[in-house]
Design a protein around this motif. Structure first.
Motif, PDB file in Angstrom:
ATOM      1  N   ASP A 127      42.413  41.862  47.455  1.00  0.00           N
ATOM      2  CA  ASP A 127      41.974  43.205  47.090  1.00  0.00           C
ATOM      3  C   ASP A 127      42.701  43.717  45.853  1.00  0.00           C
ATOM      4  OD1 ASP A 127      40.221  43.205  49.213  1.00  0.00           O
ATOM      5  OD2 ASP A 127      41.520  44.384  50.533  1.00  0.00           O
ATOM      6  N   ILE A 128      43.971  43.405  45.756  1.00  0.00           N
ATOM      7  CA  ILE A 128      44.756  43.844  44.595  1.00  0.00           C
ATOM      8  C   ILE A 128      44.375  43.021  43.361  1.00  0.00           C
ATOM      9  CG2 ILE A 128      47.085  43.967  43.622  1.00  0.00           C
ATOM     10  CD1 ILE A 128      48.065  44.478  46.538  1.00  0.00           C
ATOM     11  N   ALA A 129      44.325  41.698  43.500  1.00  0.00           N
ATOM     12  CA  ALA A 129      44.093  40.803  42.355  1.00  0.00           C
ATOM     13  C   ALA A 129      42.712  40.976  41.733  1.00  0.00           C
ATOM     14  CB  ALA A 129      44.296  39.356  42.792  1.00  0.00           C
ATOM     15  N   ARG A 130      41.733  41.390  42.520  1.00  0.00           N
ATOM     16  CA  ARG A 130      40.370  41.590  41.996  1.00  0.00           C
ATOM     17  C   ARG A 130      40.332  42.628  40.875  1.00  0.00           C
ATOM     18  NH1 ARG A 130      38.899  40.917  47.345  1.00  0.00           N
ATOM     19  NH2 ARG A 130      37.556  39.126  47.631  1.00  0.00           N
ATOM     20  N   ASN A 131      41.332  43.465  40.801  1.00  0.00           N
ATOM     21  CA  ASN A 131      41.351  44.545  39.813  1.00  0.00           C
ATOM     22  C   ASN A 131      41.978  44.137  38.482  1.00  0.00           C
ATOM     23  OD1 ASN A 131      40.112  46.656  41.391  1.00  0.00           O
ATOM     24  ND2 ASN A 131      41.917  46.506  42.682  1.00  0.00           N
ATOM     25  N   SER A 132      42.209  42.846  38.293  1.00  0.00           N
ATOM     26  CA  SER A 132      42.699  42.322  37.024  1.00  0.00           C
ATOM     27  C   SER A 132      41.707  41.266  36.543  1.00  0.00           C
ATOM     28  CB  SER A 132      44.088  41.701  37.208  1.00  0.00           C
ATOM     29  OG  SER A 132      44.581  41.184  35.982  1.00  0.00           O
ATOM     30  N   PRO A 133      41.456  41.188  35.241  1.00  0.00           N
ATOM     31  CA  PRO A 133      40.478  40.220  34.729  1.00  0.00           C
ATOM     32  C   PRO A 133      41.054  38.806  34.666  1.00  0.00           C
ATOM     33  CG  PRO A 133      41.488  41.380  32.906  1.00  0.00           C
ATOM     34  CD  PRO A 133      42.028  42.011  34.168  1.00  0.00           C
ATOM     35  N   PRO A 134      40.192  37.800  34.515  1.00  0.00           N
ATOM     36  CA  PRO A 134      40.689  36.442  34.286  1.00  0.00           C
ATOM     37  C   PRO A 134      41.691  36.435  33.126  1.00  0.00           C
ATOM     38  CG  PRO A 134      38.331  36.396  34.636  1.00  0.00           C
ATOM     39  CD  PRO A 134      38.721  37.843  34.531  1.00  0.00           C
ATOM     40  N   GLY A 135      42.817  35.773  33.354  1.00  0.00           N
ATOM     41  CA  GLY A 135      43.883  35.772  32.355  1.00  0.00           C
ATOM     42  C   GLY A 135      44.939  36.822  32.625  1.00  0.00           C
ATOM     43  N   SER A 136      44.707  37.658  33.617  1.00  0.00           N
ATOM     44  CA  SER A 136      45.698  38.648  34.090  1.00  0.00           C
ATOM     45  C   SER A 136      46.299  39.487  32.964  1.00  0.00           C
ATOM     46  CB  SER A 136      46.821  37.941  34.869  1.00  0.00           C
ATOM     47  OG  SER A 136      46.298  37.217  35.939  1.00  0.00           O
ATOM     48  N   ASN A 137      45.460  39.826  31.987  1.00  0.00           N
ATOM     49  CA  ASN A 137      45.929  40.649  30.858  1.00  0.00           C
ATOM     50  C   ASN A 137      47.164  40.063  30.186  1.00  0.00           C
ATOM     51  OD1 ASN A 137      43.920  42.736  30.801  1.00  0.00           O
ATOM     52  ND2 ASN A 137      44.803  43.496  32.719  1.00  0.00           N
ATOM     53  N   GLY A 164      54.893  37.257  29.708  1.00  0.00           N
ATOM     54  CA  GLY A 164      53.901  38.182  29.183  1.00  0.00           C
ATOM     55  C   GLY A 164      53.934  39.557  29.813  1.00  0.00           C
ATOM     56  N   LEU A 165      55.020  39.869  30.508  1.00  0.00           N
ATOM     57  CA  LEU A 165      55.139  41.198  31.118  1.00  0.00           C
ATOM     58  C   LEU A 165      55.334  42.255  30.032  1.00  0.00           C
ATOM     59  CD1 LEU A 165      57.574  40.364  34.062  1.00  0.00           C
ATOM     60  CD2 LEU A 165      55.106  40.695  34.193  1.00  0.00           C
ATOM     61  N   SER A 166      54.778  43.425  30.277  1.00  0.00           N
ATOM     62  CA  SER A 166      54.966  44.562  29.373  1.00  0.00           C
ATOM     63  C   SER A 166      54.919  45.841  30.199  1.00  0.00           C
ATOM     64  CB  SER A 166      53.862  44.596  28.308  1.00  0.00           C
ATOM     65  OG  SER A 166      52.639  45.030  28.887  1.00  0.00           O
ATOM     66  N   THR A 171      50.244  45.675  35.303  1.00  0.00           N
ATOM     67  CA  THR A 171      49.952  46.358  36.563  1.00  0.00           C
ATOM     68  C   THR A 171      50.185  45.422  37.748  1.00  0.00           C
ATOM     69  OG1 THR A 171      47.636  45.665  36.567  1.00  0.00           O
ATOM     70  CG2 THR A 171      48.170  47.738  35.412  1.00  0.00           C
ATOM     71  N   LEU A 172      50.236  45.997  38.927  1.00  0.00           N
ATOM     72  CA  LEU A 172      50.343  45.199  40.146  1.00  0.00           C
ATOM     73  C   LEU A 172      49.176  44.221  40.261  1.00  0.00           C
ATOM     74  CD1 LEU A 172      51.799  44.518  42.779  1.00  0.00           C
ATOM     75  CD2 LEU A 172      50.554  46.410  43.863  1.00  0.00           C
ATOM     76  N   PRO A 173      47.932  44.635  39.979  1.00  0.00           N
ATOM     77  CA  PRO A 173      46.845  43.653  40.003  1.00  0.00           C
ATOM     78  C   PRO A 173      47.055  42.484  39.031  1.00  0.00           C
ATOM     79  CG  PRO A 173      45.933  45.849  40.131  1.00  0.00           C
ATOM     80  CD  PRO A 173      47.403  46.011  39.843  1.00  0.00           C
ATOM     81  N   ASP A 174      47.627  42.740  37.847  1.00  0.00           N
ATOM     82  CA  ASP A 174      47.923  41.648  36.907  1.00  0.00           C
ATOM     83  C   ASP A 174      48.910  40.668  37.522  1.00  0.00           C
ATOM     84  OD1 ASP A 174      46.311  42.887  34.965  1.00  0.00           O
ATOM     85  OD2 ASP A 174      48.028  43.916  34.041  1.00  0.00           O
ATOM     86  N   LEU A 175      49.938  41.182  38.172  1.00  0.00           N
ATOM     87  CA  LEU A 175      50.933  40.314  38.804  1.00  0.00           C
ATOM     88  C   LEU A 175      50.313  39.518  39.947  1.00  0.00           C
ATOM     89  CD1 LEU A 175      53.979  42.755  38.895  1.00  0.00           C
ATOM     90  CD2 LEU A 175      53.695  40.758  37.402  1.00  0.00           C
ATOM     91  N   SER A 179      42.449  28.411  27.425  1.00  0.00           N
ATOM     92  CA  SER A 179      43.431  29.017  26.515  1.00  0.00           C
ATOM     93  C   SER A 179      44.717  29.377  27.255  1.00  0.00           C
ATOM     94  CB  SER A 179      42.814  30.260  25.867  1.00  0.00           C
ATOM     95  OG  SER A 179      43.756  30.943  25.099  1.00  0.00           O
ATOM     96  N   VAL A 180      44.580  29.926  28.440  1.00  0.00           N
ATOM     97  CA  VAL A 180      45.752  30.291  29.244  1.00  0.00           C
ATOM     98  C   VAL A 180      46.550  29.034  29.608  1.00  0.00           C
ATOM     99  CG1 VAL A 180      46.524  31.285  31.437  1.00  0.00           C
ATOM    100  CG2 VAL A 180      44.698  32.399  30.147  1.00  0.00           C
ATOM    101  N   HIS A 181      45.862  27.941  29.900  1.00  0.00           N
ATOM    102  CA  HIS A 181      46.550  26.710  30.290  1.00  0.00           C
ATOM    103  C   HIS A 181      47.398  26.165  29.139  1.00  0.00           C
ATOM    104  CE1 HIS A 181      46.848  22.372  31.557  1.00  0.00           C
ATOM    105  NE2 HIS A 181      47.347  23.025  32.587  1.00  0.00           N
ATOM    106  N   ILE A 182      46.904  26.267  27.928  1.00  0.00           N
ATOM    107  CA  ILE A 182      47.705  25.832  26.768  1.00  0.00           C
ATOM    108  C   ILE A 182      48.993  26.640  26.707  1.00  0.00           C
ATOM    109  CG2 ILE A 182      47.788  25.784  24.250  1.00  0.00           C
ATOM    110  CD1 ILE A 182      44.712  25.171  24.378  1.00  0.00           C
ATOM    111  N   LYS A 183      48.894  27.940  26.883  1.00  0.00           N
ATOM    112  CA  LYS A 183      50.086  28.808  26.880  1.00  0.00           C
ATOM    113  C   LYS A 183      51.013  28.451  28.051  1.00  0.00           C
ATOM    114  CE  LYS A 183      47.654  32.618  24.716  1.00  0.00           C
ATOM    115  NZ  LYS A 183      47.062  33.949  24.923  1.00  0.00           N
TER     116      LYS A 183
END
Length: 159
Positions: free
Chosen positions: A8-18, A34-36, A40-44, A150-154
């Motif tokens: 429920d929490i993770a659904r509120n972040s897009p693919p790539g978790s911002n 990549g924290l800033s 958000t909690l959904p990004d985490l 792209s995320v996997h390369i990072k």
């Protein structure tokens, strides 16, 4: 359950978790990158799911570099009951994810090995053919796969 809450929490972040990428390797200093102040909690939450999927992709790539082909991934255990996580794994890995429909997979594996050992089946593969183990199947989302490539390369560069 705790998986439902995480979904429920993770659904509120897009693919790539911002931009947040998580290394789930806790034995070797798991970390978030990549924290800033905008994280958000959904990004985490989503980055945890994606981090496990990214590690899985790296392992699949290692196996395939040795000449073995992985056309699909069998998923089992608590995380396999998460539709979101299964979809993430499919898109990150670019593979079909087949979620095993048995909850006691350790006991099932032991029973299969015992059946082979006493001669009921000639091999594990032969025993497996008699199981209906695919409760749910998930295919990669090609648009999300582009993001995750792209995320996997990072991920590989960071960790």
């Amino acid at each position: 359950s705790s998986y439902d809450l995480l979904n429920d929490i993770a659904r509120n972040s897009p693919p790539g978790s911002n931009g947040v990428i998580m290394n789930p390797d806790m034995m070797n200093g798991g970390a978030f990158h990549g924290l800033s102040l905008a994280t958000t909690l959904p990004d985490l939450a989503r980055s945890v799911m994606e981090g496990v999927a990214l590690m899985l992709r790296s392992l699949i790539e290692l196996v395939e570099s040795k000449g073995l082909e992985a056309d699909c991934v069998l998923s089992m255990g608590g995380g396999s009951y998460s539709e979101l996580w299964s979809r993430i794994k499919a898109s990150v890995c670019g593979k079909t994810i087949r979620c095993v429909g048995y909850s006691q997979t350790t006991a099932l594996g032991a029973a299969i090995l015992a059946a082979v050992a006493v001669g009921c089946y000639e091999s594990v593969e032969a025993a497996r053919e008699h199981l209906d183990d695919s409760a749910r199947t998930y295919e990669p989302d090609l648009n999300e796969k582009k993001i995750y490539d792209s995320v996997h390369i990072k991920y590989k560069n960071y960790f």
